[in-house]
Design a protein around this motif. Structure first.
Motif, PDB file in Angstrom:
ATOM      1  N   ALA A  23       0.816  -1.213   0.000  1.00  0.00           N
ATOM      2  CA  ALA A  23       0.000   0.000   0.000  1.00  0.00           C
ATOM      3  C   ALA A  23       0.849   1.263   0.000  1.00  0.00           C
ATOM      4  O   ALA A  23       0.380   2.328  -0.370  1.00  0.00           O
ATOM      5  CB  ALA A  23      -0.932   0.008   1.206  1.00  0.00           C
ATOM      6  N   SER A  24       2.106   1.149   0.394  1.00  0.00           N
ATOM      7  CA  SER A  24       2.963   2.332   0.439  1.00  0.00           C
ATOM      8  C   SER A  24       3.811   2.481  -0.820  1.00  0.00           C
ATOM      9  O   SER A  24       4.663   3.351  -0.902  1.00  0.00           O
ATOM     10  CB  SER A  24       3.873   2.261   1.674  1.00  0.00           C
ATOM     11  OG  SER A  24       4.772   1.170   1.559  1.00  0.00           O
ATOM     12  N   ARG A  25       3.570   1.677  -1.812  1.00  0.00           N
ATOM     13  CA  ARG A  25       4.359   1.717  -3.045  1.00  0.00           C
ATOM     14  C   ARG A  25       3.630   2.486  -4.142  1.00  0.00           C
ATOM     15  O   ARG A  25       3.203   1.924  -5.136  1.00  0.00           O
ATOM     16  CB  ARG A  25       4.637   0.310  -3.539  1.00  0.00           C
ATOM     17  CG  ARG A  25       5.503  -0.487  -2.620  1.00  0.00           C
ATOM     18  CD  ARG A  25       5.888  -1.753  -3.305  1.00  0.00           C
ATOM     19  NE  ARG A  25       6.146  -2.810  -2.352  1.00  0.00           N
ATOM     20  CZ  ARG A  25       6.318  -4.063  -2.686  1.00  0.00           C
ATOM     21  NH1 ARG A  25       6.236  -4.444  -3.939  1.00  0.00           N
ATOM     22  NH2 ARG A  25       6.561  -4.964  -1.772  1.00  0.00           N
ATOM     23  N   GLY A  26       3.457   3.740  -3.960  1.00  0.00           N
ATOM     24  CA  GLY A  26       2.800   4.561  -4.973  1.00  0.00           C
ATOM     25  C   GLY A  26       1.800   5.497  -4.337  1.00  0.00           C
ATOM     26  O   GLY A  26       1.563   5.470  -3.134  1.00  0.00           O
ATOM     27  N   ARG A  27       1.197   6.338  -5.175  1.00  0.00           N
ATOM     28  CA  ARG A  27       0.232   7.329  -4.706  1.00  0.00           C
ATOM     29  C   ARG A  27      -1.108   7.099  -5.360  1.00  0.00           C
ATOM     30  O   ARG A  27      -1.183   6.698  -6.511  1.00  0.00           O
ATOM     31  CB  ARG A  27       0.687   8.732  -5.090  1.00  0.00           C
ATOM     32  CG  ARG A  27       1.655   9.342  -4.146  1.00  0.00           C
ATOM     33  CD  ARG A  27       2.083  10.710  -4.596  1.00  0.00           C
ATOM     34  NE  ARG A  27       0.983  11.474  -5.182  1.00  0.00           N
ATOM     35  CZ  ARG A  27       0.979  12.768  -5.321  1.00  0.00           C
ATOM     36  NH1 ARG A  27       2.007  13.462  -4.937  1.00  0.00           N
ATOM     37  NH2 ARG A  27      -0.034  13.389  -5.865  1.00  0.00           N
ATOM     38  N   THR A  28      -2.136   7.375  -4.630  1.00  0.00           N
ATOM     39  CA  THR A  28      -3.486   7.374  -5.177  1.00  0.00           C
ATOM     40  C   THR A  28      -4.014   8.795  -5.060  1.00  0.00           C
ATOM     41  O   THR A  28      -3.979   9.380  -3.986  1.00  0.00           O
ATOM     42  CB  THR A  28      -4.412   6.425  -4.387  1.00  0.00           C
ATOM     43  OG1 THR A  28      -3.864   5.118  -4.435  1.00  0.00           O
ATOM     44  CG2 THR A  28      -5.818   6.418  -4.971  1.00  0.00           C
ATOM     45  N   THR A  29      -4.458   9.349  -6.171  1.00  0.00           N
ATOM     46  CA  THR A  29      -5.062  10.683  -6.123  1.00  0.00           C
ATOM     47  C   THR A  29      -6.534  10.550  -6.493  1.00  0.00           C
ATOM     48  O   THR A  29      -6.901   9.738  -7.344  1.00  0.00           O
ATOM     49  CB  THR A  29      -4.369  11.662  -7.087  1.00  0.00           C
ATOM     50  OG1 THR A  29      -4.411  11.117  -8.412  1.00  0.00           O
ATOM     51  CG2 THR A  29      -2.932  11.894  -6.697  1.00  0.00           C
ATOM     52  N   ILE A  30      -7.348  11.343  -5.831  1.00  0.00           N
ATOM     53  CA  ILE A  30      -8.791  11.316  -6.066  1.00  0.00           C
ATOM     54  C   ILE A  30      -9.206  12.707  -6.531  1.00  0.00           C
ATOM     55  O   ILE A  30      -8.934  13.706  -5.853  1.00  0.00           O
ATOM     56  CB  ILE A  30      -9.539  10.909  -4.782  1.00  0.00           C
ATOM     57  CG1 ILE A  30      -9.101   9.488  -4.371  1.00  0.00           C
ATOM     58  CG2 ILE A  30     -11.049  10.975  -4.990  1.00  0.00           C
ATOM     59  CD1 ILE A  30      -9.615   9.034  -3.040  1.00  0.00           C
ATOM     60  N   ALA A  31      -9.839  12.768  -7.671  1.00  0.00           N
ATOM     61  CA  ALA A  31     -10.255  14.046  -8.258  1.00  0.00           C
ATOM     62  C   ALA A  31     -11.396  14.664  -7.459  1.00  0.00           C
ATOM     63  O   ALA A  31     -12.196  13.960  -6.834  1.00  0.00           O
ATOM     64  CB  ALA A  31     -10.688  13.838  -9.705  1.00  0.00           C
ATOM     65  N   ASP A  32     -11.473  15.992  -7.507  1.00  0.00           N
ATOM     66  CA  ASP A  32     -12.557  16.704  -6.841  1.00  0.00           C
ATOM     67  C   ASP A  32     -13.916  16.177  -7.298  1.00  0.00           C
ATOM     68  O   ASP A  32     -14.836  16.002  -6.492  1.00  0.00           O
ATOM     69  CB  ASP A  32     -12.488  18.204  -7.153  1.00  0.00           C
ATOM     70  CG  ASP A  32     -11.276  18.890  -6.543  1.00  0.00           C
ATOM     71  OD1 ASP A  32     -10.488  18.226  -5.834  1.00  0.00           O
ATOM     72  OD2 ASP A  32     -11.124  20.102  -6.778  1.00  0.00           O
ATOM     73  N   GLY A  33     -14.038  15.908  -8.598  1.00  0.00           N
ATOM     74  CA  GLY A  33     -15.306  15.447  -9.160  1.00  0.00           C
ATOM     75  C   GLY A  33     -15.770  14.119  -8.590  1.00  0.00           C
ATOM     76  O   GLY A  33     -16.975  13.861  -8.486  1.00  0.00           O
ATOM     77  N   VAL A  34     -14.838  13.262  -8.209  1.00  0.00           N
ATOM     78  CA  VAL A  34     -15.200  11.970  -7.615  1.00  0.00           C
ATOM     79  C   VAL A  34     -15.866  12.195  -6.265  1.00  0.00           C
ATOM     80  O   VAL A  34     -16.932  11.650  -5.975  1.00  0.00           O
ATOM     81  CB  VAL A  34     -13.949  11.064  -7.468  1.00  0.00           C
ATOM     82  CG1 VAL A  34     -14.267   9.817  -6.675  1.00  0.00           C
ATOM     83  CG2 VAL A  34     -13.396  10.714  -8.838  1.00  0.00           C
TER      84      VAL A  34
END
Length: 153
Positions: A23-34
């Protein structure tokens, strides 16, 4: 069996690649629209919420939905604005309530439902949910969406 054959048969322990928790191997970004869609749908689920957005926004949205390619996605986010950071989010909602409901109770239920849905689905901490009640739907009022019907057929 010779000693070299025995070594080939022995199971090998797999080499661990990378380090740490996956879970610490990368980034997850969540858009405002989501977040806006999740919050908008969660707010609409509350009894006493008649619609989302101001009267003008609802009228324009109803017209936009009738235009090919206008999309229904805008309906889910109408009256919702979200700001998303890396681990937190804040949501602003504009709602229309049904006449006769206790506005403070509806707002509390909307806030709880939105926080629960957004945090569960995104893992973001919801730091605030601001609610603006822009109108009250009276029992004898016609919906703006119905009034937006084209007069010519």
């Amino acid at each position: 069996m010779s000693e070299s054959q025995q070594q080939a048969v022995e199971p090998r322990t797999p080499t661990k690649r990378g380090g740490g928790d996956p879970a610490s191997r990368g980034r997850t970004t969540i858009a405002d629209g989501v977040v806006e869609k999740i919050a908008g749908l969660a707010a609409r689920d509350v009894v006493g919420v008649h619609a989302m957005g101001s009267g003008l926004a609802r009228t324009l949205g109803a017209v936009r939905e009738r235009v090919p390619g206008g999309g229904r996605g805008a309906t889910a986010t109408r009256g919702v604005k979200a700001e998303v950071g890396e681990v937190q989010t804040a949501v602003d909602l504009e709602i229309v309530v049904d006449y006769g409901v206790a506005i403070a109770d509806v707002a509390r239920s909307v806030r709880e439902n939105v926080i629960s849905a957004v945090e569960r689905m995104t893992g973001l901490e919801v730091v605030e949910v601001n609610i603006a009640v822009s109108d009250v739907k009276l029992p004898d009022d016609a919906d703006e969406e119905e009034e937006a019907e084209p007069r010519l057929h």
